[in-house]
Structure formats: C-alpha cells, structure tokens
Design a protein around this motif. Structure first.
Motif, mmCIF file in Angstrom:
data_model
loop_
_atom_site.group_PDB
_atom_site.id
_atom_site.type_symbol
_atom_site.label_atom_id
_atom_site.label_comp_id
_atom_site.label_asym_id
_atom_site.label_seq_id
_atom_site.Cartn_x
_atom_site.Cartn_y
_atom_site.Cartn_z
ATOM 1 N N GLU A 396 0.981 -1.367 -0.003
ATOM 2 C CA GLU A 396 0.220 0.306 0.168
ATOM 3 C C GLU A 396 1.062 1.257 -0.037
ATOM 4 O OE1 GLU A 396 -3.966 0.053 3.073
ATOM 5 O OE2 GLU A 396 -2.774 -1.542 3.432
ATOM 6 N N LEU A 397 2.157 1.539 0.784
ATOM 7 C CA LEU A 397 2.876 2.961 0.998
ATOM 8 C C LEU A 397 3.530 2.446 -0.936
ATOM 9 C CD1 LEU A 397 2.843 2.277 4.730
ATOM 10 C CD2 LEU A 397 1.945 3.457 3.494
ATOM 11 N N PHE A 398 4.847 1.772 -0.175
ATOM 12 C CA PHE A 398 5.660 1.654 -1.117
ATOM 13 C C PHE A 398 5.658 0.851 -2.878
ATOM 14 C CE2 PHE A 398 7.016 1.912 2.980
ATOM 15 C CZ PHE A 398 6.707 3.686 3.533
ATOM 16 N N GLY A 399 4.417 0.081 -2.967
ATOM 17 C CA GLY A 399 4.132 -0.886 -3.437
ATOM 18 C C GLY A 399 5.249 -2.044 -4.507
ATOM 19 N N MET A 400 5.968 -3.102 -2.545
ATOM 20 C CA MET A 400 6.449 -3.528 -3.035
ATOM 21 C C MET A 400 5.673 -4.680 -2.373
ATOM 22 S SD MET A 400 9.246 -2.645 -0.910
ATOM 23 C CE MET A 400 10.286 -0.907 -0.814
ATOM 24 N N SER A 401 5.879 -5.759 -3.283
ATOM 25 C CA SER A 401 5.148 -6.814 -3.491
ATOM 26 C C SER A 401 6.042 -8.111 -2.114
ATOM 27 C CB SER A 401 5.247 -7.872 -4.753
ATOM 28 O OG SER A 401 6.028 -8.500 -4.778
ATOM 29 N N GLN A 402 4.974 -9.029 -1.520
ATOM 30 C CA GLN A 402 6.167 -10.074 -0.586
ATOM 31 C C GLN A 402 7.395 -10.609 -1.144
ATOM 32 O OE1 GLN A 402 2.832 -11.766 2.245
ATOM 33 N NE2 GLN A 402 4.473 -13.989 1.875
ATOM 34 N N ASN A 403 7.052 -11.056 -2.986
ATOM 35 C CA ASN A 403 7.879 -11.716 -3.381
ATOM 36 C C ASN A 403 9.051 -10.870 -3.406
ATOM 37 O OD1 ASN A 403 9.108 -13.748 -5.073
ATOM 38 N ND2 ASN A 403 9.826 -12.605 -6.376
ATOM 39 N N ALA A 404 9.079 -9.575 -3.597
ATOM 40 C CA ALA A 404 9.867 -8.389 -3.549
ATOM 41 C C ALA A 404 10.990 -8.297 -2.045
ATOM 42 C CB ALA A 404 10.038 -6.906 -3.924
ATOM 43 N N LEU A 405 9.736 -8.069 -0.960
ATOM 44 C CA LEU A 405 10.484 -8.602 0.459
ATOM 45 C C LEU A 405 11.342 -9.487 0.563
ATOM 46 C CD1 LEU A 405 8.160 -5.924 0.498
ATOM 47 C CD2 LEU A 405 7.702 -7.286 2.555
ATOM 48 N N LEU A 406 11.103 -11.078 -0.178
ATOM 49 C CA LEU A 406 11.959 -11.415 -0.245
ATOM 50 C C LEU A 406 12.699 -12.040 -0.237
ATOM 51 C CD1 LEU A 406 9.125 -15.009 0.012
ATOM 52 C CD2 LEU A 406 10.046 -13.954 2.011
ATOM 53 N N GLN A 407 12.734 -10.970 -1.134
ATOM 54 C CA GLN A 407 14.271 -10.503 -2.314
ATOM 55 C C GLN A 407 15.265 -9.871 -1.886
ATOM 56 O OE1 GLN A 407 13.392 -9.979 -6.504
ATOM 57 N NE2 GLN A 407 12.460 -11.779 -6.676
ATOM 58 N N HIS A 408 14.863 -9.015 -0.781
ATOM 59 C CA HIS A 408 15.380 -7.725 -0.162
ATOM 60 C C HIS A 408 16.360 -8.066 0.895
ATOM 61 C CE1 HIS A 408 12.668 -4.390 -1.897
ATOM 62 N NE2 HIS A 408 13.412 -4.824 -2.337
ATOM 63 N N ILE A 409 15.287 -9.259 2.086
ATOM 64 C CA ILE A 409 15.717 -9.755 2.844
ATOM 65 C C ILE A 409 17.153 -10.729 2.389
ATOM 66 C CG2 ILE A 409 14.965 -11.353 5.047
ATOM 67 C CD1 ILE A 409 12.843 -9.788 4.496
ATOM 68 N N ALA A 410 16.857 -11.208 1.389
ATOM 69 C CA ALA A 410 18.540 -12.572 1.031
ATOM 70 C C ALA A 410 18.745 -11.983 0.917
ATOM 71 C CB ALA A 410 17.490 -12.667 0.134
ATOM 72 N N PHE A 411 18.941 -10.535 -0.150
ATOM 73 C CA PHE A 411 20.598 -9.554 -0.043
ATOM 74 C C PHE A 411 20.782 -9.585 1.164
ATOM 75 C CE2 PHE A 411 21.761 -5.395 -0.685
ATOM 76 C CZ PHE A 411 23.113 -5.811 -1.486
ATOM 77 N N THR A 412 20.024 -8.630 2.047
ATOM 78 C CA THR A 412 20.634 -8.042 3.287
ATOM 79 C C THR A 412 21.506 -8.956 4.146
ATOM 80 O OG1 THR A 412 18.867 -6.053 3.184
ATOM 81 C CG2 THR A 412 19.820 -7.267 5.477
#
Length: 498
Positions: A396-412
């Motif tokens: 809702e706030l930033f247009g990020m999907s849950q799949n994108a979140l998983l990718q971001h966390i894996a990178f971190t």
C-alpha cells in the motif's frame, strides 16, 4: 461486556497514540526518560557548553557518480574527555530517530570515554531527525535510505572528522550502537575495518527476517520467567484475555469492545479489529522489551495485574485495567484511533520527516522485515496479527510485493552475513529478556568470528544506559566485561601502531 466494567473504568481519557503504534511510542518515551535522567547532570556540570553541533555534506547516492545531489547530515562532538593528540575516538551511531546531546554526554560509552580520554562523536542517520532533504519521504527519494548508504555516510564522516581534528592512525576509532544502530556498528566494522578498530553492538538484530514470530514467543517466555516476576499463570491469563477479546471481535458485540477500550470510533472492518489487537499486544511487547527501564511497568507489575484474583474481574477485564495503567503512566489523553485507513493515511504523509515512522517502515520493507507475527500455538496474544498484516502495508505504501520483500531480505543477509558474521573485534551484547536477541549473535565467539556478552535477565539495550543503584548484578558485570574488551582493543591498537 462494557456494563460490567463501569466500576473499573473511571477515566474517560484515552490510551494509545493516534497511529496505533505503541511500540514506536514506547521507544520514543524510553529515549526521553534517558535524557531526563541526566538532565540535572547536564545542567550542573554545564555539559551543553561542551557539545558542538555541525553538519557534514553527504551525497544523496554514494553509488551513482552521475548523481550530484547532496544533503546536510547532523553530528555532535564532545571534546571534554579527549586527551589530545592521540586519544581514541568513540563514535555513537544514530539509528531510526534523531540524535541528541544525550548521545555524547551520557551512557556507558561516555563512561568509557572518561576512562580512556576519548573524543566523543554522534552521527545522525540519513533521513531521520534533521538529516533530511525537502522531499525525503517521497517514495522515489526513499530509495536512497538504506543501511548500505548509511555505512558510506559513516566513512565520509570519518574522513571529515579526521581532517577537522588532524587525526592520525594513533587515534583508534571504536563504534557504539544499540538496536538497529547496533547492527550498523557491527556492519561498519565488517565493511570498513580499516576505519574502525572495534565495535560494540548492543541488542543488534543483524539477521534480517520477514516473519519474526520468535519475537512474540520470547515475549511469552519472558512473561513466565520467575526471575523477573513472571509466571506460567501470567501467560495463561494473557492468552485467556486475548482469546476472549478475539471471540468478542469475531462473534460478539465489537461496539462494546470499542467502548471498553475507549476507541475513537466503532470498529468498522477486520483491519480496524486487527489494529486494536496489535495496539493492545504492543503494551505487553513493550513491557518485556523495556523491562525495568522505566518506560512502562516492569514485567513483575504487569503480571501482578493480570493474575490479581482479589476482585471479581475476569482476565479480559484485567486486560482493560492494564490499558488504563498504561494510559496513566504514558500520559496519553486522547482516544485510541484504530482506524486502519487513518493509520495508512498517516504513514503516506510525506511531510512528517522528524517522526521517523514512514522512514522506518520503508527500511523494513526494503531491507529487514522484522514483522512481529503471532500465528503459532505459542502465541501469547491473538493470531489475528498475521504476516499479511505487515506485507500489505509495504504494498500500500511503497508498491512492494511480498516476493520483493523476500528478495530484499535475502540480499541483506548475504551482504552482511546475517547471524554468522565474518568480522573480528565486534562485541555483541544481548539481554535474555529482550526479544530482539533472537536475531543477534549470542553464541560464544572467537577472535575471528566476533565476541559476545549475554545478560540472561536484562532487556533491550540495558547495558547502554547510565549506571543505577537498582541495576542487577548481571548488568553491572556485563558493563565491566564490555569495558575490559574495549580496553584490550585499545591496548592492541596501540601496540600495532608503534
């Protein structure tokens, strides 16, 4: 059910902050209480006159040579204890909020600076406090808010201070931080080992995780920890209260529940009901996270309220009483806004830079997760708070999907090493009561893989505060151990520089 509570509810004022983010408000309150605790010291010793404030010009995007935009990043300096010219440099790293004078005049790192003649510095995190650009909160600008950019900010600041104060290799840098800034302290040492010789990382969640269900599990185990005043009965009563609350919301009279907790409006939909449940659960989470740090009530008092059977009140009614105690202790005098629509609107506001909620929400979506779900059988609250409760906000706030979140966390986790870091001379300090220790480094370390101090009966960042006569023995001993580690690093650095 509201009629039964007539004798118990005597105050029509209300309870929680209008955004329904009790934990965020408790964190801010913890900060203010720390500052208030040393206000007399600051005034009596005229410490304010010793603190210098300044700004360093930083690139908005360190990783794009074509982008020439900059912003002003705020910092503080305290030279009172510095033994020129070769005294060490103690850097306090700012996190998800503004820095203050407190960061360079009080706290355990300041006590250590007195012992070692250190120059004290504090650098505010980009996009928080006053270190913002005019359009900082717009989504297209928030892409430049990241821990990676923040670490390069620290390296630029290192160069800036070294030039301003004519520092050399003889001036050993040690970094300090707590919670998110504790993770930054560890990562700064890991990514820029030539700039910072050692790092203290207190309550540092160095492992990113989307579904942080362990948080609620540890809250439950802490509520039954007899060493800090918890009990099995306490957890049972909490679970019973939330079970009744959930049943009333799902099958009963939700308008009666709204009256019991003095909500600003009726609970219009499922999202509003989840906001109410989360706000009430946050009171228990905050009690555990900041136990004995003066923010709310300690676990001992909360459990005494939840297990008090001297009256005719049920566990649900005692939950209402707990919210009353929270209200009176936190000074909240307005009704509880549990409108999901209103909360989303607040988080979408791009003009409220100093609060920090929108910025931190962005970072959780773009890097860390940390979403405190409560869906398992061990959950002490309600299963209504699910992972989708949080991930929908990212969309809702930033247009990020849950799949994108998983990718971001894996990178971190790949970028920093998660809870298996490869940096040496990083001291991870954690409290056993603190739920965040589940994402930190708590095993016995080696010189090659870091070092640890684990305080079984203390809470979030307790080691960073000023010494108090009421401190537990384990906390006093932990601070002594932190002091020994820092001393050994400084001696080692002195030998290496000769």
């Amino acid at each position: 059910m509201s009629d039964v509570l007539t004798g118990l509810l005597t105050n029509k004022d209300v309870l929680l902050d209008p955004e329904g983010r009790v934990l965020w408000r408790l964190k801010e309150r913890h900060r203010k209480l720390q500052e208030q605790s040393v206000q007399k010291l600051i005034t009596s010793e005229k410490l304010l006159s010793l603190v210098t404030e300044g700004c360093v010009q930083q690139k908005l995007d360190h990783f794009n040579a074509q982008d020439t935009r900059t912003f002003r990043q705020r910092f503080l300096v305290n030279e009172k204890h510095w033994q020129r010219p070769s005294g060490p440099v103690f850097l306090f790293i700012g996190g998800e909020g503004p820095i203050s004078v407190y960061d360079v005049v009080a706290g355990h790192h300041v006590d250590l600076a007195k012992d070692h003649g250190a120059l004290l510095l504090a650098l505010e995190h980009r996009f928080y406090g006053d270190s913002v650009t005019p359009d900082a909160l717009k989504t297209e600008t928030l892409v430049h808010l990241s821990s990676q950019q923040a670490l390069v900010d620290l390296s630029v600041f290192h160069q800036f201070i070294s030039s301003r104060y004519n520092l050399s290799r003889a001036n050993t840098w040690i970094s300090f931080g707590g919670s998110y800034s504790g993770a930054l302290s560890a990562w700064f040492r890991g990514k820029f080992p030539h700039l910072v010789y050692g790092a203290v990382a207190s309550s540092a969640p160095v492992k990113a995780k989307l579904d942080f269900s362990e948080y609620s599990q540890i809250v439950g185990s802490s509520l039954q920890n007899e060493d800090i005043g918890g009990s099995v009965k306490c957890v049972a009563e909490v679970q019973k209260a939330f079970s009744v609350l959930e049943a009333e919301l799902m099958t009963g009279d939700s308008s009666g529940v709204a009256r019991d907790f003095n909500c600003c409006q009726d609970l219009k939909n499922e999202d509003d009901k989840v906001e109410l449940v989360q706000s009430l659960a946050d009171i228990f989470m905050g009690t555990v996270q900041y136990n004995e740090e003066g923010v709310l009530m300690p676990v001992r008092e909360l459990c005494a309220l939840m297990t008090n059977t001297s009256g005719r009140y049920s566990s649900y009614e005692r939950l209402v009483k707990v919210t009353q105690v929270y209200r009176s202790g936190s000074g909240q005098g307005h009704c509880l806004d549990v409108s999901h629509e209103a909360i989303v609107k607040e988080l979408m506001d791009t003009t409220r830079e100093r609060g920090g909620q929108r910025q931190w929400m962005y970072q959780t979506c773009a890097e860390f997760g940390f979403y405190q779900t409560c869906e398992g059988s061990s959950c002490p609250f309600s299963g209504m708070v699910t992972l989708s409760t949080y991930t929908r906000l990212c969309s809702e706030l930033f247009g990020m999907s849950q799949n994108a979140l998983l990718q971001h966390i894996a990178f971190t986790n790949a970028y920093y090493g998660a809870d298996e870091p490869r940096a040496s001379r990083v001291l991870y300090v954690n409290g056993g009561v603190d739920p965040w220790h589940a994402l930190s480094v708590i095993r016995d370390g080696t010189e090659e893989r870091g070092e640890t101090v684990f305080i079984t009966d203390t809470a979030h960042c307790a080691d960073m505060s000023n010494r108090r006569s009421s401190d537990r023995r384990s906390l006093r001993e932990a601070r002594q151990e932190i002091g020994r580690r820092v001393s050994s690093w400084l001696k080692m650095a002195a030998l290496n520089s000769t």
